[in-house]
Design an enzyme around this catalytic site. Structure first.
Site, PDB file in Angstrom:
ATOM      1  N   ARG A 180       0.825  -1.222   0.000  1.00  0.00           N
ATOM      2  CA  ARG A 180       0.000   0.000   0.000  1.00  0.00           C
ATOM      3  C   ARG A 180       0.857   1.270   0.000  1.00  0.00           C
ATOM      4  NH1 ARG A 180      -2.280  -3.600  -1.172  1.00  0.00           N
ATOM      5  NH2 ARG A 180      -3.887  -4.750  -0.060  1.00  0.00           N
ATOM      6  N   SER A 239     -10.590  -0.893   4.364  1.00  0.00           N
ATOM      7  CA  SER A 239      -9.778  -1.133   5.569  1.00  0.00           C
ATOM      8  C   SER A 239      -9.159   0.172   6.045  1.00  0.00           C
ATOM      9  CB  SER A 239      -8.667  -2.137   5.261  1.00  0.00           C
ATOM     10  OG  SER A 239      -9.249  -3.387   4.973  1.00  0.00           O
ATOM     11  N   GLU A 309      -4.309   3.091   6.926  1.00  0.00           N
ATOM     12  CA  GLU A 309      -4.102   2.941   5.473  1.00  0.00           C
ATOM     13  C   GLU A 309      -4.778   4.116   4.770  1.00  0.00           C
ATOM     14  OE1 GLU A 309      -4.891  -0.997   3.907  1.00  0.00           O
ATOM     15  OE2 GLU A 309      -5.815  -0.128   2.116  1.00  0.00           O
TER      16      GLU A 309
HETATM   17  C1  LIG Z   1     -15.610  -0.972   0.248  1.00  0.00           C
HETATM   18  C2  LIG Z   1     -14.131  -0.704   0.024  1.00  0.00           C
HETATM   19  C3  LIG Z   1     -13.291  -1.783  -0.178  1.00  0.00           C
HETATM   20  C4  LIG Z   1     -11.915  -1.556  -0.389  1.00  0.00           C
HETATM   21  N1  LIG Z   1     -11.105  -2.634  -0.600  1.00  0.00           N
HETATM   22  C5  LIG Z   1      -9.804  -2.423  -0.868  1.00  0.00           C
HETATM   23  C6  LIG Z   1      -8.937  -3.526  -1.119  1.00  0.00           C
HETATM   24  O1  LIG Z   1      -9.344  -4.692  -1.137  1.00  0.00           O
HETATM   25  N2  LIG Z   1      -7.629  -3.274  -1.354  1.00  0.00           N
HETATM   26  C7  LIG Z   1      -7.136  -1.996  -1.364  1.00  0.00           C
HETATM   27  O2  LIG Z   1      -5.932  -1.827  -1.607  1.00  0.00           O
HETATM   28  N3  LIG Z   1      -7.917  -0.935  -1.115  1.00  0.00           N
HETATM   29  C8  LIG Z   1      -9.234  -1.111  -0.870  1.00  0.00           C
HETATM   30  N4  LIG Z   1     -10.044  -0.034  -0.622  1.00  0.00           N
HETATM   31  C9  LIG Z   1      -9.461   1.320  -0.546  1.00  0.00           C
HETATM   32  C10 LIG Z   1      -9.450   2.111  -1.871  1.00  0.00           C
HETATM   33  O3  LIG Z   1     -10.481   1.672  -2.736  1.00  0.00           O
HETATM   34  C11 LIG Z   1      -8.112   2.000  -2.566  1.00  0.00           C
HETATM   35  O4  LIG Z   1      -7.069   2.542  -1.781  1.00  0.00           O
HETATM   36  C12 LIG Z   1      -8.109   2.721  -3.932  1.00  0.00           C
HETATM   37  O5  LIG Z   1      -6.892   2.473  -4.581  1.00  0.00           O
HETATM   38  C13 LIG Z   1      -8.309   4.231  -3.805  1.00  0.00           C
HETATM   39  O6  LIG Z   1      -8.564   4.739  -5.090  1.00  0.00           O
HETATM   40  P1  LIG Z   1      -9.272   6.147  -5.294  1.00  0.00           P
HETATM   41  O7  LIG Z   1      -9.321   6.440  -6.721  1.00  0.00           O
HETATM   42  O8  LIG Z   1     -10.576   6.150  -4.574  1.00  0.00           O
HETATM   43  O9  LIG Z   1      -8.228   7.089  -4.553  1.00  0.00           O
HETATM   44  P2  LIG Z   1      -8.543   8.314  -3.593  1.00  0.00           P
HETATM   45  O10 LIG Z   1      -9.175   7.800  -2.346  1.00  0.00           O
HETATM   46  O11 LIG Z   1      -9.243   9.358  -4.342  1.00  0.00           O
HETATM   47  O12 LIG Z   1      -7.058   8.770  -3.242  1.00  0.00           O
HETATM   48  C14 LIG Z   1      -6.220   7.935  -2.447  1.00  0.00           C
HETATM   49  C15 LIG Z   1      -4.791   8.486  -2.509  1.00  0.00           C
HETATM   50  O13 LIG Z   1      -4.306   8.360  -3.836  1.00  0.00           O
HETATM   51  C16 LIG Z   1      -3.931   9.646  -4.343  1.00  0.00           C
HETATM   52  N5  LIG Z   1      -4.303   9.692  -5.752  1.00  0.00           N
HETATM   53  C17 LIG Z   1      -5.518   9.488  -6.298  1.00  0.00           C
HETATM   54  N6  LIG Z   1      -5.458   9.596  -7.621  1.00  0.00           N
HETATM   55  C18 LIG Z   1      -4.172   9.896  -7.927  1.00  0.00           C
HETATM   56  C19 LIG Z   1      -3.475  10.173  -9.144  1.00  0.00           C
HETATM   57  N7  LIG Z   1      -4.099  10.134 -10.319  1.00  0.00           N
HETATM   58  N8  LIG Z   1      -2.153  10.441  -9.077  1.00  0.00           N
HETATM   59  C20 LIG Z   1      -1.514  10.485  -7.895  1.00  0.00           C
HETATM   60  N9  LIG Z   1      -2.113  10.258  -6.713  1.00  0.00           N
HETATM   61  C21 LIG Z   1      -3.428   9.961  -6.733  1.00  0.00           C
HETATM   62  C22 LIG Z   1      -4.730  10.641  -3.518  1.00  0.00           C
HETATM   63  O14 LIG Z   1      -4.115  11.929  -3.535  1.00  0.00           O
HETATM   64  C23 LIG Z   1      -4.707   9.971  -2.171  1.00  0.00           C
HETATM   65  O15 LIG Z   1      -3.476  10.193  -1.520  1.00  0.00           O
HETATM   66  C24 LIG Z   1     -11.414  -0.225  -0.401  1.00  0.00           C
HETATM   67  C25 LIG Z   1     -12.290   0.861  -0.201  1.00  0.00           C
HETATM   68  C26 LIG Z   1     -13.637   0.615  -0.001  1.00  0.00           C
HETATM   69  C27 LIG Z   1     -14.575   1.792   0.184  1.00  0.00           C
END
Ligand SMILES: Cc1cc2nc3c(=O)[nH]c(=O)nc-3n(C[C@H](O)[C@H](O)[C@H](O)COP(=O)(O)OP(=O)(O)OC[C@H]3O[C@@H](n4cnc5c(N)ncnc54)[C@H](O)[C@@H]3O)c2cc1C
Length: 319
Positions: A180, A239, A309
């Site tokens: 992560r 998580s 996380e």
């Molecule tokens: C129900 C649920 C289940 C989940 N299960 C998992 C799982 O199994 N495994 C897992 O790893 N995660 C899981 N997650 C967490 C999450 O979905 C992941 O971390 C996902 O990668 C976040 O993506 P996002 O586009 O929503 O990022 P955001 O939440 O919008 O951003 C997260 C971080 O990434 C940065 N970021 C976003 N886009 C960019 C970009 N284009 N360039 C640079 N930085 C960027 C942001 O600035 C921030 O620091 C879960 C979340 C939920 C709600």
């Protein structure tokens, strides 16, 4: 609302007209899966990649910037965010087959769409993306993964934009990639969230070529597993804590009797102890207080210091 603000962003006359959408004082509760948190001073959703580059070129170099995908790993404090949020979701949507087993996806493409597209084109090993409710950009930034798979294991190269609006290609070798966590070896860390120098705008992924029906079945099985084990009926951010070495955060939290514990509208899920759900109108402070309470209790009872996380950003609301 489509607008550009030449004076505010110091846009020179020669800059092409911006085609994206700029919103002022935008509630981040609309862009985070917890549906909580303060406002962003400015939020820009570009029309496409070229428009994002134009927008960045027009910005003052010291403008605080934050890329946001689906906000599924973000807690924005109630006092909000200074500067500009770059909203990738709904903006950078290109998804294409490059060759057998090889896909290009832009940063705003949701994981579920990537997984289904991969299955359609006979790519195996992409099903896990279906269970992660984030975008390609967020999954690259977090090295998101589940059930033994991780985003960067499939990355051949990424495309990034600098804060000056320049497009670059990078290879995985240029990054320090961990559980992560992802950091460019030479310059900045995605970890810091503070005015990073580059943002992910796309990636080429490689998968094993195979039977699309197998991939579709994998997606079905994975989603069924998620529905049975996660509280998906309430707003959450997945998580909350990273798993400590050789253990599970959920196991430790449950062992400490914290399931069901509340802070305002936030609650430690009864279904999955490492999830905090927004039961009704939780503020970001409710959620953050609960995160701190869980962390302190687990540390006191088990000696394990759990590390969040989720990214907690922005200003606390002044009282
Ligand atoms: C129900 C649920 C289940 C989940 N299960 C998992 C799982 O199994 N495994 C897992 O790893 N995660 C899981 N997650 C967490 C999450 O979905 C992941 O971390 C996902 O990668 C976040 O993506 P996002 O586009 O929503 O990022 P955001 O939440 O919008 O951003 C997260 C971080 O990434 C940065 N970021 C976003 N886009 C960019 C970009 N284009 N360039 C640079 N930085 C960027 C942001 O600035 C921030 O620091 C879960 C979340 C939920 C709600």
């Amino acid at each position: 609302m489509i607008m550009s603000e030449p004076t505010q962003f110091g846009q020179p006359q020669s800059t092409p007209a911006l085609r994206g959408e700029l919103r002022l004082d935008e509630p981040m509760s609309r862009h985070t899966s917890w549906h909580a948190g303060g406002v962003a001073q400015r939020l820009y959703q570009p029309a496409d990649l070229a428009d994002l580059c134009d927008f960045l070129r027009a910005l003052p170099i010291d403008e605080p910037l934050l890329a946001v995908g689906l906000g599924s790993n973000l807690l924005v404090r109630d006092g909000g965010l200074r500067g500009t949020v770059l909203l990738m979701h709904g903006a950078l949507r290109e998804l294409s087959l490059q060759a057998e087993g090889s896909l290009y996806a832009q940063a705003g493409v949701p994981g579920a769409k990537l997984a289904r597209f991969a299955a359609l084109h006979g790519c195996l090993g992409a099903a896990f993306f279906a269970g992660i409710p984030g975008t390609v950009g967020g999954m690259l930034a977090m090295n998101a993964g589940c059930y033994g798979s991780e985003t960067w294991r499939h990355v051949v190269k990424v495309q990034v934009v600098t804060r000056g609006g320049q497009l670059l290609e990078r290879t995985p070798a240029e990054y320090e990639i961990g559980y992560r966590s992802v950091a460019l070896r030479s310059k900045w860390s995605v970890e810091s969230c503070l005015c990073p120098e580059e943002f992910f705008v796309g990636a080429c992924f490689s998968f094993e070529a195979g039977d699309g029906d197998i991939a579709r079945q994998e997606i079905k099985d994975l989603l069924a597993k998620r529905i049975s084990s996660q509280p998906l009926n309430l707003p959450n951010a997945g998580s909350v804590f990273r798993n400590p070495p050789n253990d599970y955060a959920a196991r430790l939290i449950e062992q400490c009797g914290l399931k069901g514990v509340r802070s305002g509208g936030a609650q430690v899920s009864e279904k999955h102890a490492n999830f905090i759900v927004n039961t009704h109108g939780a503020t970001a402070a409710d959620i953050e207080n609960l995160i701190m309470e869980v962390r302190a209790t687990v540390a006191a009872q088990t000696g394990v210091d759990l590390h969040p996380e989720v990214k907690i950003i922005g200003e606390a609301r002044e009282v």
